[in-house]
Write an enzyme that holds these catalytic residues in place. Structure first.
Site, short mmCIF file in Angstrom:
data_model
loop_
_atom_site.label_atom_id
_atom_site.label_comp_id
_atom_site.label_asym_id
_atom_site.label_seq_id
_atom_site.Cartn_x
_atom_site.Cartn_y
_atom_site.Cartn_z
N TYR A 10 -2.82 -1.92 -12.02
CA TYR A 10 -2.70 -0.50 -12.31
C TYR A 10 -1.41 0.06 -11.73
CZ TYR A 10 -4.66 -0.52 -7.58
OH TYR A 10 -4.89 -0.78 -6.25
N ASP A 39 -8.66 4.50 -4.80
CA ASP A 39 -8.48 3.35 -3.90
C ASP A 39 -7.22 2.63 -4.35
OD1 ASP A 39 -8.54 1.28 -2.16
OD2 ASP A 39 -10.34 0.33 -2.97
N ILE A 40 -6.09 3.25 -4.07
CA ILE A 40 -4.82 2.78 -4.60
C ILE A 40 -4.12 1.90 -3.57
CG2 ILE A 40 -2.62 3.48 -5.59
CD1 ILE A 40 -5.25 4.19 -7.22
N GLU A 41 -4.04 0.60 -3.89
CA GLU A 41 -3.46 -0.36 -2.96
C GLU A 41 -2.28 -1.09 -3.60
OE1 GLU A 41 -6.49 -2.69 -1.02
OE2 GLU A 41 -7.96 -1.09 -1.17
N ALA A 42 -1.84 -0.60 -4.76
CA ALA A 42 -0.73 -1.22 -5.49
C ALA A 42 -0.09 -0.15 -6.36
CB ALA A 42 -1.25 -2.36 -6.37
#
Ligand SMILES: *[C@@H]1O[C@H](CO)[C@@H](O)[C@H](O)[C@H]1NC(C)=O
Length: 293
Positions: free
Chosen positions: A112, A152-155
């Site tokens: 994403y 939950d943005i980790e990228a």
């Protein structure tokens, strides 16, 4: 013994005082992630434990950059054949128990990104029409209207998440975020600065610089104090529900949490409670801590 008028009114005043003390104490809630392991029980089972105030359905693992969004609920059901629409009844049953159900977008292994402000508003429209109060021909979770969206943005860089937050918030939906504990978060800082996030459950695990380690909460507490000074409306202590849930650490035994950690964080006016990763690993932890969160 008969009470004089003065004694009686003094007594009722002290009762009122005690009641107001109870009300002003920070009763927190537990948030849980559900969706990434087919063996963790159903969503209905999760809500029926009575342990959780929030459930994050995880994850919408692909979206943005013009790609068709993909819901991934591991072994629970197959969204590609419209197999998850039956979850609507369970979502509504959870909501009837006053549990807020959110869709978590992103995750640790997704594909994403947001490539422009326009891309962000398109994703916001998609989320609104497919999971919230809008309409679409084929809604992945059926007609249930979720309470909000969890980031939950980790990228995928740090830009345009604020645009997504503003577009969603314009529809009046709840917003949550799950940043990593090192402050500020690499992806979500701009979004959190909008001041639009109701719940910020910070991941105090798999993050050695700021997690509980060697029986010591000093690093965790200093990061906690940074998080409670942000624009987040409520901040939650995000923890692994078992040691196996976080290979790089952060698990806090329940008795230590209750005796050494919660008393140092729950007096903050922004304290919201504890977030746990995840239902699959929660084989007793929420039972042990729910008294005291
Ligand atoms: C904070 O947590 C401790 C331990 O669970 C509890 O005894 C105390 O009442 C809590 N304080 C507030 C303000 O909730």
């Amino acid at each position: 013994m008969a009470l004089s008028k003065t004694q009686a009114s003094a007594l009722s005043l002290s009762l009122l005082f005690i009641i107001s003390l109870c009300k002003s104490s920070q009763a927190g809630g537990i948030a849980i992630y559900w969706g990434q392991n087919g063996n963790e029980g159903t969503l209905a089972d999760t809500c029926n434990t009575g342990n959780y105030k929030f459930v994050n359905i995880a994850f919408l693992s692909a979206f943005g950059n013009g790609q068709a969004p993909v819901l991934n609920l591991a072994g629970h059901c197959d969204p590609s054949t419209n197999g998850c629409t039956g979850l609507s009844a369970e979502i509504k049953a959870c909501q009837a128990k006053n549990i807020e159900v959110l869709l978590s977008i992103g995750g640790g292994a997704g594909s994403y990104s947001l490539t422009s402000a326009d891309d962000a508003t398109q994703v916001a429209d998609y989320l609104w029409n497919n999971f919230l109060g809008g309409q679409a021909n084929s809604r992945p979770l059926g007609d249930a209207v979720l309470d909000g969206i969890d980031f939950d943005i980790e990228a995928g860089g740090g830009q345009f998440w604020d645009v997504l937050a503003r577009s969603l918030s314009g529809h009046g939906t709840k917003l949550a975020a799950a940043p990593q504990c090192p402050f500020p978060d690499a992806h979500l800082d701009g979004a959190i600065k909008t001041g639009l996030f109701d719940y910020v459950w910070v991941q105090f695990y798999n993050n050695p610089p700021c997690q509980f380690a060697n029986n010591n909460a000093a690093n965790l507490l200093s990061a906690w104090n940074q998080w409670t000074s942000t624009e987040a409306k409520q901040v939650f202590l995000g923890l692994p529900a078992a040691p196996e849930a976080a290979p790089s650490g952060g698990f806090i035994p329940a008795d230590i949490l209750k005796l050494q950690v919660l008393p140092n964080i729950n007096s903050s006016s922004k304290y919201g409670g504890v977030m746990l990763w995840s239902k699959y690993y929660d084989t007793g932890y929420s039972d042990s801590i729910k008294c005291c969160v």
